[in-house]
Structures are given as C-alpha cells and as structure tokens.
Design an enzyme around this catalytic site. Sequence first.
Site: not given
Ligand code: NAD
Ligand code: LMR
Length: 326
Positions: A156, A184
């Site tokens: 962000d 977030h």
């Molecule tokens: P994704 O679905 O591509 O990958 C997630 C992975 O986590 C999968 O491979 C799944 O098998 C694995 N997983 C699920 N449970 C698990 C566990 N208990 N132990 C280990 N691995 C596990 O998702 P992504 O696009 O890589 O996103 C991951 C997370 O990050 C999501 O929650 C998404 O919303 C979040 N995210 C956060 C931000 C931020 O700024 N904070 C930004 C983007 C995405």
């Molecule tokens: C983001 O900020 O891109 C992630 O947290 C994805 C979402 O769920 O908004």
Amino acid sequence: MSPLRIAVTGAAGQIGYSLLFRLASGGLGDRPVELRLLEVPSTLPKAEGVAMELLDSAFPLLSGIEIADDPRRAFDGADLALLVGARPRTADMNRGDLLSANGAIFTEQGRALNEAAGADIRVLVTGNPANTNALVARVNAPDIPAERFSALTRLDHNRALAQLALKTGAPVTEIDRLTVWGNHSATQYADLTHARVRGQDALDLVDRAWVVDDFLPTVAHRGTAVIQARGASSAASAASATVDAARDWLGGTPAGDWTSMAVVSDGSYGVAEGLVSSFPVTTSNGRWRIVEGLDIDPFSRERIDASVAELAVERDAVRQLGLIPS
Ligand code: NAD
Ligand code: LMR
C-alpha cells in the site's frame, strides 16, 4: 557469513514464484540465504518444480533449499518467516470472508513458530487478511516477543508512493515521510499530511480534491483493480513489497525517512493496544520504532479511527472463532 534461514509459506503460489527468486538473487543484501519452502501436501510436487528452477538459476547466494509440508520443519531454526500461504481473495469475496478460511492456518503456524523458530526470528505476514493473521500467529506464539511479528502494508505504501510520483512528476526516490495507517484493506489511510516531494510539503503540490477523490480511493482499491484486470490478485508487486519490507526491517530505513509497517500497537496514536495496525515506523538492526509526535488532523483522525475500528471487528471475529482467547 552464515546463511540467513528464510521460511516461505505458500511457496508454490503466485507470490512465492516471484518472491523466492528475489530472495535468492540478493533481494535482502549480500548474505547467503537458505530457503525453506512450506506447502500443503497436495501442492508439494509444484514446490519441487519451483525448487528445481531455483537450483537451475545457479544463484551465487543460494546456499540451500528445503521443501516441507510440516511447519515445524520449515520453521526449525529460521531467522525470518515470510507467511504468504493463504487462500487469496476472489472477486466475490471481502476480507471478512477470508478470516474463517485463513485464520486456522495462522493458529497452527503460530504454534509451530513458537516451538521451532530460531532465537532471532522475525515473522512477516503477507497472506490475507494480513493484519489479523499476524495477530493470530502472535497470540499463538507466546514465547516469541510481540515485536517480532508484523504484517505487510508496504505494498500500500509503494502504491501510494507511485501515485504521488505520477501526479507530481517526481521520482519515487524524491518522496519521503508518507504513511499508510490501519488495516491492509480498503479502509486503509494513505496519509500525505507529512509527506514531502523533493523536500517540499506534498499537500502544497496537489489539490485536496485530487487527494480525496482520486489518490485515496485509487490506493485503497488497488488490490481490487488488479484482481479485476488480471483475474488474479497482485503477485509480483506483493512479492516486491515483501522483499522491501523484510530488507528494511533487517537492514534499516534511510535517515530522515520512515516506512509503513503493520506492527503490534502499544497504544500510540490512539490505536488500541495489541491490534496489528499500520504505523509510520523507522527500523534499524532488526528493530522497529513507531514515529511518535506527528500531528493528526481531524480528517486523518477519522480515517485512522475507521480502519482501526475494522481491525477491532476482525479481532473480535477471530476471538469468536476461538483462534485467539477472549
Ligand atoms: P496462491 O493461491 O497463488 O498461493 C497460495 C499458496 O499457499 C498455495 O500454493 C497454497 O497451496 C499455499 N498454502 C495454503 N495453505 C497453506 C498452508 N497452511 N501452509 C503452506 N502453504 C499453504 O496465492 P497468492 O496469490 O500467492 O497469495 C497469497 C496470499 O497473499 C493471499 O492471501 C493473498 O490475498 C495475499 N496477498 C497479500 C498482499 C498484501 O499486500 N498483504 C498482496 C497480495 C496478495
Ligand atoms: C492486494 O492488495 O493486492 C491484495 O491484498 C489482494 C486483495 O485481496 O486485495
């Protein structure tokens, strides 16, 4: 130099696929790294493929790769745990829906960190809802000091920097003292009150209507906009922000500037103690400190309070789910 032991959960996911290569290619500096890839059992074959590609990249700093489906093994002696693995939000979900889907993962991982992590462990949660997942992990790891947990609001912060840079024509390197407060989520508040562009007050360079009607909603809803455009949530930018956040936490913020990091509140700025909320922080040698004494105008107060209120609702929801004690 002994390698930095980094556990990455969700290693075979979208973010993992970008993050691991950034870590292995020197994203945190010139210290060798040992990577622990944690995945769920059904996704281990994919993690094996990622490990093959990491090996094939012949990264000079990569001193070892391990794959695990047991968090205790992945966290054993770890210096840094990047908790990315969680179910990402889809277009029809809000962050509240994610609490029940993802909270249990962080209960288990908090316990595993408590049992197995190294004495210097730092835990950065990227998986959503990141702030409350960090709270759940922290409460379930009572022997690890609370200040070793944080949640990612650096994406962000970076989004806000980029929008202000676009608007003013200044490079992002010429902008400082910007703060993202709160959760977030769409309630976050990207505060330009103290921000400077080339040393000048940012609010002298942009008009208020742009801030309220354009800048704030663009930054707050950027995650949704990316999901709509890509059909998948942000990944490379989230990985990049995770690297930025970890690098600054371990290495330090530049003199005179600060960053945004969701950390356990000590009650500063009226944020209820114990909530994991984003603040302006400086870092040095693996420690963070909230920047104190900033003036908060009535508009900012209202926005911060709204986001913090959402965090309190999320905390109450995970209490009700039994993920943390009442
Ligand atoms: P994704 O679905 O591509 O990958 C997630 C992975 O986590 C999968 O491979 C799944 O098998 C694995 N997983 C699920 N449970 C698990 C566990 N208990 N132990 C280990 N691995 C596990 O998702 P992504 O696009 O890589 O996103 C991951 C997370 O990050 C999501 O929650 C998404 O919303 C979040 N995210 C956060 C931000 C931020 O700024 N904070 C930004 C983007 C995405
Ligand atoms: C983001 O900020 O891109 C992630 O947290 C994805 C979402 O769920 O908004």
